[in-house]
Design a protein around this motif. Sequence first.
Motif, short mmCIF file in Angstrom:
data_model
loop_
_atom_site.label_atom_id
_atom_site.label_comp_id
_atom_site.label_asym_id
_atom_site.label_seq_id
_atom_site.Cartn_x
_atom_site.Cartn_y
_atom_site.Cartn_z
N GLY A 87 -40.40 143.73 11.19
CA GLY A 87 -40.33 145.15 11.48
C GLY A 87 -39.27 145.44 12.53
N PRO A 88 -38.48 146.48 12.39
CA PRO A 88 -37.40 146.74 13.36
C PRO A 88 -37.90 146.96 14.78
CG PRO A 88 -37.68 148.60 11.84
CD PRO A 88 -38.49 147.47 11.29
N PHE A 89 -39.06 147.63 14.95
CA PHE A 89 -39.55 147.85 16.30
C PHE A 89 -40.17 146.59 16.89
CE2 PHE A 89 -39.34 152.23 14.73
CZ PHE A 89 -38.67 152.83 15.78
N GLU A 90 -40.76 145.74 16.06
CA GLU A 90 -41.22 144.43 16.54
C GLU A 90 -40.04 143.61 17.03
OE1 GLU A 90 -44.54 145.97 14.23
OE2 GLU A 90 -42.40 145.83 13.82
N ALA A 91 -38.95 143.61 16.25
CA ALA A 91 -37.76 142.87 16.66
C ALA A 91 -37.16 143.44 17.94
CB ALA A 91 -36.72 142.90 15.54
N LEU A 92 -37.16 144.77 18.07
CA LEU A 92 -36.63 145.40 19.27
C LEU A 92 -37.46 145.03 20.50
CD1 LEU A 92 -34.59 147.36 20.53
CD2 LEU A 92 -36.14 149.24 19.93
N LEU A 93 -38.78 145.05 20.36
CA LEU A 93 -39.66 144.69 21.48
C LEU A 93 -39.45 143.23 21.87
CD1 LEU A 93 -41.96 145.31 23.45
CD2 LEU A 93 -43.57 144.72 21.61
N ARG A 94 -39.39 142.34 20.91
CA ARG A 94 -39.22 140.92 21.23
C ARG A 94 -37.87 140.66 21.89
NH1 ARG A 94 -41.51 139.15 15.29
NH2 ARG A 94 -43.72 139.49 15.76
N THR A 95 -36.84 141.31 21.41
CA THR A 95 -35.52 141.14 22.01
C THR A 95 -35.51 141.67 23.44
OG1 THR A 95 -34.48 141.35 19.84
CG2 THR A 95 -33.08 141.68 21.76
N ALA A 96 -36.11 142.82 23.67
CA ALA A 96 -36.16 143.39 25.02
C ALA A 96 -36.93 142.49 25.97
CB ALA A 96 -36.80 144.78 24.97
N VAL A 97 -38.05 141.95 25.52
CA VAL A 97 -38.85 141.07 26.36
C VAL A 97 -38.08 139.79 26.67
CG1 VAL A 97 -40.94 139.67 26.44
CG2 VAL A 97 -41.06 142.00 25.57
N ALA A 98 -37.42 139.24 25.67
CA ALA A 98 -36.68 137.99 25.88
C ALA A 98 -35.50 138.18 26.83
CB ALA A 98 -36.19 137.44 24.53
N ARG A 99 -34.77 139.26 26.68
CA ARG A 99 -33.57 139.48 27.50
C ARG A 99 -33.91 139.90 28.93
NH1 ARG A 99 -29.05 142.36 23.55
NH2 ARG A 99 -28.63 140.49 22.29
N SER A 100 -35.09 140.42 29.15
CA SER A 100 -35.48 140.84 30.50
C SER A 100 -36.18 139.74 31.28
CB SER A 100 -36.39 142.07 30.42
OG SER A 100 -37.57 141.78 29.68
N GLU A 101 -36.27 138.56 30.70
CA GLU A 101 -36.92 137.46 31.40
C GLU A 101 -36.09 137.01 32.60
OE1 GLU A 101 -38.59 132.91 30.55
OE2 GLU A 101 -37.40 133.98 29.04
N ARG A 102 -36.76 136.80 33.70
CA ARG A 102 -36.12 136.28 34.90
C ARG A 102 -36.55 134.83 35.11
NH1 ARG A 102 -36.61 141.16 39.42
NH2 ARG A 102 -35.41 142.73 38.26
N ARG A 103 -35.58 133.98 35.31
CA ARG A 103 -35.90 132.57 35.49
C ARG A 103 -36.64 132.37 36.80
NH1 ARG A 103 -33.58 129.14 31.99
NH2 ARG A 103 -31.88 129.91 30.67
N ARG A 104 -37.56 131.47 36.80
CA ARG A 104 -38.28 131.11 38.02
C ARG A 104 -38.20 129.60 38.21
NH1 ARG A 104 -43.32 128.81 38.08
NH2 ARG A 104 -44.21 128.35 36.03
#
Length: 442
Positions: free
Chosen positions: A400-417
Amino acid sequence: MRLATSFTGARGVRYPAPDVARGFMLLFIALANVPFWTAVTHVSAPSDAVDTAWLWVRSLLIDSRAYPLFAMLFGFGLVTMVNRRIASGSASYLSSLPGAEDGREPTPQEEAWAREQATVDVRRLVRRRGLWMILFGAAHALLFSGDIIGPYGLVAVVFAGWITRKHWKRAVAFCVVVIAAGTTTFLNMGSFLASQGTTSATDAHQGTGASTDTVLSYVSDGLLAWGGSLVSALFFFMIVPAMFLGARLADTDLITHPERHRRVLAAVGLGGLGLGAAGGIGFAMWAAGGHLVAWTMPLHTLTGVAGACGWLALLSLYAGGPRPDGRLTGLRRLTSSVGRRSMTVYLSQTFLFAIIFMALPALTGIELHLGGARAAGVALAVWLTTVGLCAVLERGGHTGPFEALLRTAVARSERRRRPAAPPAPATPASPMSASSTYDLAR
């Protein structure tokens, strides 16, 4: 680099029951939401026998039953993701230890360290995903103030720690507080409406829809209503208890392997729907024009969770357990494709409803005159349209396009710890030191 990956991890077993249940749930959501659109656009018609019959069906089986089902499946999906991510994350941390490539077995301290680091990572993931869901929900609320994505995102943010660490006793205690607060609130609301002489649910809902005089007033009123629902979702509605119930089910095989629990699920299905229907009789009488009794609203809301459990049990039985070849056929395959794209379908329903009930009348100048039954027919047509959309996406192998958008946003906003240092492996005692210790003991 592929960022739009699955939240549940790679190569996870996909059980059909949750997906099929989500697919049918979105039909219930469409049926539950369509009165919002008829109220906002002032679509009305004299009630006849068919409309009255549908009103009873909706009150007993759908209203305040669809959204708890949504919350249960949301909680189930969260814990499924958490379990798989913690397992894969722990394995990844253990593989990074010195000597792991040479086949050295990790110590219990190292296993505990790896699981703790994976748990922290998953907790951060759940919260980050929840924050993005709140943002998605706010954008959705510009068009539909009844958005539920934002409240569910807030629940994920607040309870990420409890969910990842399985603090079920704390969850039960909080749910007791929520149920008590919700019951008191709805009881007081019912008493107030009864004292005002409100004789039907239609009277109570008059004037509650967002104003459509201007686009600005519609958006501002909708955002205010949505903002209030964020707080209400935590303390007054049955979202949190239903979510934790679904989360707890994810640690059992009742839903993943319904073929092992046919009798239990059949009893829960029939009993839950029966209890939910019985608890909705007073509400249905009020909605049909009868007098309101103070306990009508809290009873209808509380038994809605039982009705949601009944739906989930019966839909799980219908879906069955995982197939050897992993394939589904017929209606199960269609509803499963819908369930795996639930956010896209949910948002698409709003767009379609807005076109039907707002854009087309504004462009054509033709007012719609629909009763409750015909409005339900429109909701069914909207759901079938999304089923066709998901079938096309499934055939093309697209998410689904919105599922893909959510997953991409979550992945790209990850901050390394920087994870905590692993425990130092214990150094085995040499024979000399052991002998010296023995001599000293003598």
